[in-house]
Design an enzyme around this catalytic site. Sequence first.
Site, PDB file in Angstrom:
ATOM      1  N   ASP A  64       6.345  28.309 -47.154  1.00  0.00           N
ATOM      2  CA  ASP A  64       6.493  28.109 -45.722  1.00  0.00           C
ATOM      3  C   ASP A  64       7.855  28.689 -45.335  1.00  0.00           C
ATOM      4  O   ASP A  64       8.702  28.949 -46.205  1.00  0.00           O
ATOM      5  CB  ASP A  64       6.424  26.606 -45.414  1.00  0.00           C
ATOM      6  CG  ASP A  64       6.737  26.295 -43.964  1.00  0.00           C
ATOM      7  OD1 ASP A  64       6.219  26.990 -43.072  1.00  0.00           O
ATOM      8  OD2 ASP A  64       7.515  25.355 -43.721  1.00  0.00           O
ATOM      9  N   ASP A 113      10.133  27.953 -41.921  1.00  0.00           N
ATOM     10  CA  ASP A 113      11.070  26.984 -41.332  1.00  0.00           C
ATOM     11  C   ASP A 113      11.052  25.675 -42.118  1.00  0.00           C
ATOM     12  O   ASP A 113      10.000  25.075 -42.345  1.00  0.00           O
ATOM     13  CB  ASP A 113      10.692  26.702 -39.874  1.00  0.00           C
ATOM     14  CG  ASP A 113      10.822  27.939 -39.001  1.00  0.00           C
ATOM     15  OD1 ASP A 113      11.923  28.203 -38.503  1.00  0.00           O
ATOM     16  OD2 ASP A 113       9.811  28.656 -38.839  1.00  0.00           O
ATOM     17  N   ASP A 167       7.197  22.152 -46.004  1.00  0.00           N
ATOM     18  CA  ASP A 167       7.830  20.915 -45.553  1.00  0.00           C
ATOM     19  C   ASP A 167       7.097  20.183 -44.442  1.00  0.00           C
ATOM     20  O   ASP A 167       7.423  19.036 -44.127  1.00  0.00           O
ATOM     21  CB  ASP A 167       9.250  21.218 -45.055  1.00  0.00           C
ATOM     22  CG  ASP A 167       9.242  21.884 -43.685  1.00  0.00           C
ATOM     23  OD1 ASP A 167       8.557  22.917 -43.522  1.00  0.00           O
ATOM     24  OD2 ASP A 167       9.890  21.357 -42.766  1.00  0.00           O
TER      25      ASP A 167
END
Length: 271
Positions: free
Chosen positions: A23, A25, A211
């Site tokens: 991922d 960000d 996240d």
Amino acid sequence: MRSFNDKLAGRIALAPKVFFFFDYDGTLTPIVSRPERAMLKPAMKSILRQLSRLQRVRIAVISGRSLLDLQRMAGSIPGIAYVGNHGLEMKGEGFIWSHPSVKQASRIMTNLWAELRRDLHPVKGMLLENKTLGISLHYRLVPEKKIADLYRNFQKIVAPWVRLGTIKVHEGKKVWEIRLRQHLWDKGKAVRWLLKKYRSEGCFLPVFLGDDRTDEDAFKALQRGGITVKVSENPRAISAAKYYIHSPAEVFDFLEQVVKLRRAHLRRVHP
């Protein structure tokens, strides 16, 4: 979830073939107040470049950002596949792909964007982002006492579209994301698509780090045979991931360790 450890890093580094999925960000970059400021740091970009040059390693960066925005923020690194809008659009060495629902998504989001721009009451700190195939309303900088009113206004506008079954609103980290409901596509399906695409190269050990809630689809897709890592300060967070790591800084340390171990292993195997 179990804590990520050196033994696991060693297992990844010594695997015959590894496919890393990241991922963006909150994983490769820290979460920042405004999404346009989340540029990839030179050190992280360097370690990704080193990782991409290792034998029998493939890398994909998978984000909710648009493909163009993701490439702009991360910087195009040779050998890395970029996946935007949660998998609706992908670009890598020798291929460009988009989901069959892209034209429909673009048309719907154009109309919905016009409605939001017209009817959403401005609130200090809010950021409305047009990702072409999706729309995000960021509220990280909105004063706490204003969030409920903003949400009610937002829901009033999108509710007719939701009732029609056209769109679905997803909750992320201080963001409400509008995505097309009908395409039934997510990061997990994008990961499977990429693994299938490169199947002729052999069997990869898939490793996914993420996240946010949208990464859970990928964690579930890789429950059998993959290594899934949640980037979170809370080891008790509910997640389908098998392991956790605390921060993007620790992700960087892990990648440095993998590069070092794999280089040493390759020197022993091919002196």
